[in-house]
Write a protein that holds these residues in place. Structure first.
Motif, PDB file in Angstrom:
ATOM      1  N   ILE A   1      54.838 -12.413  28.542  1.00 23.76           N
ATOM      2  CA  ILE A   1      54.507 -12.838  27.172  1.00 23.76           C
ATOM      3  C   ILE A   1      55.787 -12.888  26.348  1.00 23.76           C
ATOM      4  N   THR A   2      56.029 -14.016  25.713  1.00 24.71           N
ATOM      5  CA  THR A   2      57.192 -14.140  24.834  1.00 24.71           C
ATOM      6  C   THR A   2      56.735 -14.192  23.374  1.00 24.71           C
ATOM      7  N   ALA A   3      57.634 -13.805  22.491  1.00 26.54           N
ATOM      8  CA  ALA A   3      57.356 -13.842  21.049  1.00 26.54           C
ATOM      9  C   ALA A   3      58.595 -14.340  20.335  1.00 26.54           C
ATOM     10  N   ASN A   4      58.440 -15.401  19.581  1.00 21.73           N
ATOM     11  CA  ASN A   4      59.563 -16.010  18.867  1.00 21.73           C
ATOM     12  C   ASN A   4      59.136 -16.402  17.465  1.00 21.73           C
TER      13      ASN A   4
ATOM     14  N   ARG B   1      52.442 -17.191  24.968  1.00 21.61           N
ATOM     15  CA  ARG B   1      53.480 -17.475  23.980  1.00 21.61           C
ATOM     16  C   ARG B   1      52.926 -17.148  22.597  1.00 21.61           C
ATOM     17  N   MET B   2      53.666 -16.340  21.871  1.00 26.16           N
ATOM     18  CA  MET B   2      53.347 -16.087  20.468  1.00 26.16           C
ATOM     19  C   MET B   2      54.487 -16.649  19.629  1.00 26.16           C
ATOM     20  N   ILE B   3      54.120 -17.490  18.674  1.00 27.01           N
ATOM     21  CA  ILE B   3      55.114 -18.125  17.810  1.00 27.01           C
ATOM     22  C   ILE B   3      54.717 -17.864  16.359  1.00 27.01           C
ATOM     23  N   PHE B   4      55.614 -17.252  15.617  1.00 31.96           N
ATOM     24  CA  PHE B   4      55.345 -16.863  14.240  1.00 31.96           C
ATOM     25  C   PHE B   4      56.130 -17.774  13.303  1.00 31.96           C
TER      26      PHE B   4
ATOM     27  N   SER C   1      59.494  -6.768  18.226  1.00 32.22           N
ATOM     28  CA  SER C   1      58.856  -5.617  18.866  1.00 32.22           C
ATOM     29  C   SER C   1      57.890  -6.071  19.952  1.00 32.22           C
ATOM     30  N   ILE C   2      57.117  -7.107  19.663  1.00 30.56           N
ATOM     31  CA  ILE C   2      56.208  -7.681  20.666  1.00 30.56           C
ATOM     32  C   ILE C   2      57.002  -8.203  21.859  1.00 30.56           C
ATOM     33  N   ALA C   3      58.130  -8.864  21.583  1.00 30.91           N
ATOM     34  CA  ALA C   3      58.970  -9.388  22.661  1.00 30.91           C
ATOM     35  C   ALA C   3      59.415  -8.264  23.593  1.00 30.91           C
ATOM     36  N   ARG C   4      59.792  -7.132  23.016  1.00 23.90           N
ATOM     37  CA  ARG C   4      60.216  -5.992  23.826  1.00 23.90           C
ATOM     38  C   ARG C   4      59.052  -5.395  24.625  1.00 23.90           C
TER      39      ARG C   4
END
Length: 234
Positions: A163-166, A121-124, A153-156
């Protein structure tokens, strides 16, 4: 939950509240920061996100202590406010290098372990001002707007690896940063929120913790406003 979590800028303000929330949840937390203000019970790592070597060293230390980073919270940020006509190139580039390019550096390094695990999980931490703009702080608003494109872009790119990016987009939050604001600007922003107050840091942390939880595994590429209605205010 006993996951390996790394939080940049995690020793003060919003970042500290996020770090404390993950610690309370039972995770193994590494806090990367530049100052001497350390967080008890966390692995405190000196790291300037504008320095690729320091980013790599921080991740290497976190991995040695806790295993591959499963949750990254990219929170480190600065502001160097000035009207556009008076803003120097250094003021503009310093904010972009920390807030946006710094997020790219930590996200790129985090992919190593997440790809091996085939999850992450990436959370910005963005800002409502990334979409609305902010008078006298075009550099800050631009850096936060850029995070949206980066995260999506990371999410795609990495959805196939689990891996998710939100993004979480706070409005006005009761931290040292708003205490440094001119009183008139602070009052104007509070007046624009529906709830007529600034958020507490733990209210931002609760949303970050939720995005990292198992129940949010199907959410990616989302930007969640936690702003008391600020972006909708007149």
């Amino acid at each position: 939950m006993n996951r390996s979590v790394l939080i940049t800028g995690g020793n003060r303000g919003i970042g500290r509240a996020i770090s404390e929330a993950f610690l309370k949840a039972g995770d193994q937390v590494a806090v990367a920061h530049r100052s001497d203000d350390e967080l008890p019970d966390a692995l405190n790592l000196r790291c300037d996100v504008t320095d690729t070597a320091q980013v790599d060293a921080a991740f290497t230390a976190a991995e040695a202590a806790h295993g591959p980073v499963e949750v990254l919270v990219s929170n480190a940020g600065i502001s160097r406010s000035a009207p556009l006509a008076a803003m120097t190139e250094d003021q503009f580039s310093q904010v972009l290098d920390t807030n946006l390019t710094g997020a790219y550096r930590v996200a790129r390094r985090a992919t190593r372990g997440m790809l091996r695990l085939r999850r992450g999980r990436m959370i910005f931490i963005s800002s409502v001002m990334g979409g609305a703009g902010l008078q006298g702080a075009g550099n800050y608003a631009a850096s936060k707007a850029g995070l949206v494109g980066l995260a999506r872009s990371i999410a795609r790119e990495y959805a196939g690896y689990g891996i998710t990016a939100n993004l979480v987009a706070p409005g006005l939050v009761r931290t040292d940063m708003i205490e440094e604001m001119p009183e008139g600007m602070r009052r104007h922003l509070v007046d624009r929120t529906f709830l007529k107050r600034a958020a507490e840091p733990d209210e931002i942390a609760a949303t970050v913790l939720w995005l990292a939880a198992d129940g949010s595994r199907y959410i990616t590429g989302a930007e969640i406003p936690v702003d008391g209605g600020l972006r909708l205010g007149a």
